[in-house]
Design a protein around this motif. Sequence first.
Motif, PDB file in Angstrom:
ATOM      1  N   MET A 124      -5.369  -2.945  -0.049  1.00 27.58           N
ATOM      2  CA  MET A 124      -4.357  -3.082  -1.147  1.00 27.58           C
ATOM      3  C   MET A 124      -4.919  -3.302  -2.358  1.00 27.58           C
ATOM      4  O   MET A 124      -4.395  -2.859  -3.490  1.00 27.58           O
ATOM      5  N   ASN A 166       6.130  -5.072  -5.539  1.00 27.03           N
ATOM      6  CA  ASN A 166       4.710  -5.523  -4.961  1.00 27.03           C
ATOM      7  C   ASN A 166       4.420  -6.789  -5.189  1.00 27.03           C
ATOM      8  O   ASN A 166       4.049  -7.844  -4.506  1.00 27.03           O
ATOM      9  N   ILE A 206       0.923  -1.422   0.024  1.00 29.94           N
ATOM     10  CA  ILE A 206      -0.009  -0.042   0.171  1.00 29.94           C
ATOM     11  C   ILE A 206       0.728   1.085  -0.091  1.00 29.94           C
ATOM     12  O   ILE A 206       0.501   2.213  -0.718  1.00 29.94           O
ATOM     13  N   SER A 240      -2.709  -9.542  -5.922  1.00 27.51           N
ATOM     14  CA  SER A 240      -3.779  -8.985  -4.707  1.00 27.51           C
ATOM     15  C   SER A 240      -5.144  -9.719  -4.947  1.00 27.51           C
ATOM     16  O   SER A 240      -5.452 -10.396  -3.720  1.00 27.51           O
TER      17      SER A 240
END
Length: 313
Positions: A274, A244, A77, A111
């Motif tokens: 997120m 990420n 994030i 994610s």
Amino acid sequence: MISIIWIIIGFILLIKCADIFVDGCSNVAKALGIPSLIIGLTIVAFGTSAPEAAVSVVASLKGMNDISLGNVVGSNICNLLLVLGVSGLSGCLVAKKKIVTRDFVYAIFSSIVMIIMSFGYFTNGGSKGIIDRTDGLILLCFLGIYLYVLICDAIKTAKKKEEKKKFEIKDIFYIIIGIIGIVLGGQIVVNNAVLIAKMLKVSQNVIALTIVAIGTSLPELVTSVVAAHKGESDIAIGNVVGSNIFNVFFILGLASVISPITYGIESFIDIIIMFFSSILVYILTLKNFRIGNKKGIILLSMYIIYMIYILIR
């Protein structure tokens, strides 16, 4: 105050030793004739995620699941909203189409995978979810697929043969020192983060999502801001997106293989945040492949709101 000082020392160790580790590995790889494109996509990407890896793995070994999971989610994030937000203010970021259509999509996919795995929270009656060793292996497999695609693409686009660098024994020394420093720095950060959480009477999850997440994201922040200032947009955006992906598939995967990670409703909500942060940045970037001042302000504002939410929660 002493714990804060130790955390700062830990972060300095993590960042500096990660840099030393990357340099050592890169030099050895060049001495072996490995293309610089592959070095950048693998060794450098791992190096910028080394602080998060050290903290999450150490926390996992000690059974501190809130820090292990919170560090990964909080760092992602932070990368999306804070790092890209500051980078956008430092200089207009222009992303290549491939980064947005391939790498960013894979980051969003990471994610989604986390959300799917976190649905275990509900299947367990809403009391506690778990990311077990099987989930960890699946995450590592997804990392392998991503690296395979990157390396194949790098080999295709490589136009000339890389010149070999002379092998030096000091590079091996740098690698060893780097690993030792990364592990030691990770232990210092985790131990003192727990002490601060106890002194402030807040959960380890809050410390992981704020102090630890921002601290371990410093390499990405510094790299992206400098790159944006120099007009190297691909490095600034690619650094965040790649980090990420590594955070979820490599760090969380490795940490959960070492020790299954349990979590509560707060962590599940953070995973959702997120995901929507990834979607927000993707939409803003997809519009004209640029992140400038206005978009940077939007991202920074969202991060401030998230921090306020964390502290109120």
